[in-house]
Design a protein around this motif. Structure first.
Motif, mmCIF file in Angstrom:
data_model
loop_
_atom_site.group_PDB
_atom_site.id
_atom_site.type_symbol
_atom_site.label_atom_id
_atom_site.label_comp_id
_atom_site.label_asym_id
_atom_site.label_seq_id
_atom_site.Cartn_x
_atom_site.Cartn_y
_atom_site.Cartn_z
ATOM 1 N N VAL A 270 0.847 -1.183 0.000
ATOM 2 C CA VAL A 270 0.000 0.000 0.000
ATOM 3 C C VAL A 270 0.885 1.237 0.000
ATOM 4 O O VAL A 270 2.034 1.205 0.451
ATOM 5 C CB VAL A 270 -0.957 0.023 1.211
ATOM 6 C CG1 VAL A 270 -1.983 -1.084 1.109
ATOM 7 C CG2 VAL A 270 -0.180 -0.085 2.521
ATOM 8 N N ILE A 271 0.335 2.334 -0.510
ATOM 9 C CA ILE A 271 1.092 3.574 -0.665
ATOM 10 C C ILE A 271 0.267 4.738 -0.123
ATOM 11 O O ILE A 271 -0.957 4.764 -0.263
ATOM 12 C CB ILE A 271 1.453 3.816 -2.142
ATOM 13 C CG1 ILE A 271 2.436 2.746 -2.626
ATOM 14 C CG2 ILE A 271 2.029 5.203 -2.363
ATOM 15 C CD1 ILE A 271 2.710 2.794 -4.110
ATOM 16 N N SER A 272 0.950 5.678 0.493
ATOM 17 C CA SER A 272 0.296 6.882 0.999
ATOM 18 C C SER A 272 1.191 8.081 0.705
ATOM 19 O O SER A 272 2.421 7.977 0.741
ATOM 20 C CB SER A 272 0.044 6.763 2.506
ATOM 21 O OG SER A 272 -0.532 7.957 3.015
ATOM 22 N N ARG A 273 0.558 9.228 0.416
ATOM 23 C CA ARG A 273 1.301 10.446 0.108
ATOM 24 C C ARG A 273 0.670 11.639 0.814
ATOM 25 O O ARG A 273 -0.523 11.646 1.083
ATOM 26 C CB ARG A 273 1.319 10.735 -1.399
ATOM 27 C CG ARG A 273 1.935 9.669 -2.275
ATOM 28 C CD ARG A 273 1.869 10.086 -3.735
ATOM 29 N NE ARG A 273 2.383 9.070 -4.626
ATOM 30 C CZ ARG A 273 1.661 8.087 -5.142
ATOM 31 N NH1 ARG A 273 0.375 7.993 -4.839
ATOM 32 N NH2 ARG A 273 2.203 7.203 -5.956
ATOM 33 N N THR A 274 1.480 12.633 1.061
ATOM 34 C CA THR A 274 0.997 13.935 1.513
ATOM 35 C C THR A 274 2.131 14.928 1.305
ATOM 36 O O THR A 274 3.200 14.570 0.787
ATOM 37 C CB THR A 274 0.539 13.907 2.982
ATOM 38 O OG1 THR A 274 -0.160 15.122 3.281
ATOM 39 C CG2 THR A 274 1.727 13.772 3.925
ATOM 40 N N SER A 275 1.910 16.178 1.674
ATOM 41 C CA SER A 275 2.970 17.171 1.562
ATOM 42 C C SER A 275 2.748 18.270 2.582
ATOM 43 O O SER A 275 1.652 18.439 3.128
ATOM 44 C CB SER A 275 3.013 17.764 0.143
ATOM 45 O OG SER A 275 1.930 18.666 -0.060
ATOM 46 N N TYR A 276 3.806 19.023 2.844
ATOM 47 C CA TYR A 276 3.767 20.170 3.738
ATOM 48 C C TYR A 276 4.435 21.355 3.045
ATOM 49 O O TYR A 276 5.543 21.221 2.509
ATOM 50 C CB TYR A 276 4.502 19.877 5.054
ATOM 51 C CG TYR A 276 3.862 18.801 5.897
ATOM 52 C CD1 TYR A 276 2.913 19.117 6.867
ATOM 53 C CD2 TYR A 276 4.213 17.458 5.732
ATOM 54 C CE1 TYR A 276 2.331 18.126 7.649
ATOM 55 C CE2 TYR A 276 3.634 16.467 6.508
ATOM 56 C CZ TYR A 276 2.693 16.806 7.458
ATOM 57 O OH TYR A 276 2.121 15.823 8.226
ATOM 58 N N THR A 277 3.775 22.501 3.044
ATOM 59 C CA THR A 277 4.351 23.713 2.497
ATOM 60 C C THR A 277 4.952 24.537 3.632
ATOM 61 O O THR A 277 4.741 24.237 4.815
ATOM 62 C CB THR A 277 3.292 24.534 1.749
ATOM 63 O OG1 THR A 277 2.198 24.815 2.635
ATOM 64 C CG2 THR A 277 2.766 23.758 0.546
#
Length: 318
Positions: A270-277
């Motif tokens: 399984v794969i998960s993504r996110t980001s922070y600016t």
């Protein structure tokens, strides 16, 4: 604008545009979806109905099913009401609303192939319409059943990320940190996290977008049962070493999170993504622990409500 620092090797295997001269928005949305808008191609080339129905939130999927059911029934009820009233045996006519109510529920019984039997079609045209609706109902049921099964068995990384990242004390220096937590009884093992930073860099008199790998304290764990605080040490090996928050803002700093794990229940990756600016980074803060031992000795207690809790640490500001 940040200046390119010799010795800080950029990377170009992100799959994103590394030569953009202006950045207008984040590359990865908080929910992990790519922030990409397609232009110049037909709608059939841009969208897959199957993938759309498999991936939309549950509430949208349920509303879509009910909306389709109401719409198709209204369509056939209108056909029966306008041209088939005299060919529906057992139809009880009353006011226009009462008559439409009768044909509407006859339509729903035909669509679902329930067929209570009080109202029945008569004549070639009415029987053809009713049989066509019954066929549509059977096909619809098969498609919805397949979609429900696909959504139910689809492996998914049930990971919740902290709303913000923090600049916190770490060892003898500082670190860029965020926190994640497995939810829904997920059993994840062989968890690997990769961090990639995006910055607008001035290089050779030109402003371009470049990507840098963010080294971590450690990026792999055998099993994920508790919360995990990911730490990028801000030292000489960090691409943001010596940068202030103002410089991060001028560089339109964003770091993207890519998590890959093995789900023991689904026996699948399984794969998960996110980001922070940069505006989602709390300068001079640290997370408050969110797990503790049970007083009854039953095990470790995880308080998921504290995932985003932090306290200020002015000494760790950059």
């Amino acid at each position: 604008m940040a200046i390119h620092k010799p010795g800080k090797k950029d990377i170009d295997n992100t799959g994103l545009n590394s030569r953009a001269t202006t950045k207008y928005a984040r590359f990865i949305n908080k929910d992990g979806s790519p922030n990409v808008v397609w232009r110049g191609s037909g709608i059939l080339d841009r969208y897959s109905i199957y993938h759309y129905l498999i991936n939309i939130p549950n509430w949208k999927f349920i509303l879509l099913i009910f909306g389709y059911y109401m719409l198709i029934n209204l369509l056939f009820a209108g056909i029966y009401y306008v041209g088939c009233q005299n060919h529906l045996l057992g139809l009880i006519k009353g006011t226009p609303f009462e008559t439409f109510e009768e044909v509407y529920f006859f339509s729903s019984q035909t669509l679902t192939t329930v067929g209570y039997g009080r109202i029945s079609p008569e004549g070639l045209l009415t029987n053809t319409i009713a049989s066509t609706e019954a066929l549509i109902g059977i096909l619809t049921l098969a498609i919805i059943t397949g979609l429900l099964y696909g959504r139910f068995v689809k492996p998914k990384a049930y990971i919740r990320y902290s709303d913000n990242a923090v600049i916190a004390p770490f060892q003898d220096g500082k670190g860029l940190m965020f926190r994640l937590l497995p939810i829904k009884n997920a059993r994840l093992s062989e968890v690997i996290v990769t961090l990639t930073a995006s910055m607008m860099i001035e290089e050779n008199g030109k402003t371009i977008n470049k990507y840098y790998s963010l080294p971590m304290q450690f990026n792999t764990i055998n099993s994920l049962y508790l919360s995990w605080t990911i730490v990028h040490p801000i030292n000489e090996d960090s691409p943001i070493w010596g940068m202030s928050m103002q410089e991060l803002e001028e560089a339109d700093f964003e770091f993207m999170v890519y998590l890959k794990a093995y789900d023991e229940d689904f026996s699948n990756t399984v794969i998960s993504r996110t980001s922070y600016t940069f505006d989602e980074i709390l300068n001079g803060s640290k997370f408050i622990p969110m797990y503790y031992d049970s007083e009854e000795g039953e095990g470790t207690i995880i308080d998921a409500s504290k995932l985003n809790d932090y306290t200020e640490t002015p000494e760790s500001r950059i």
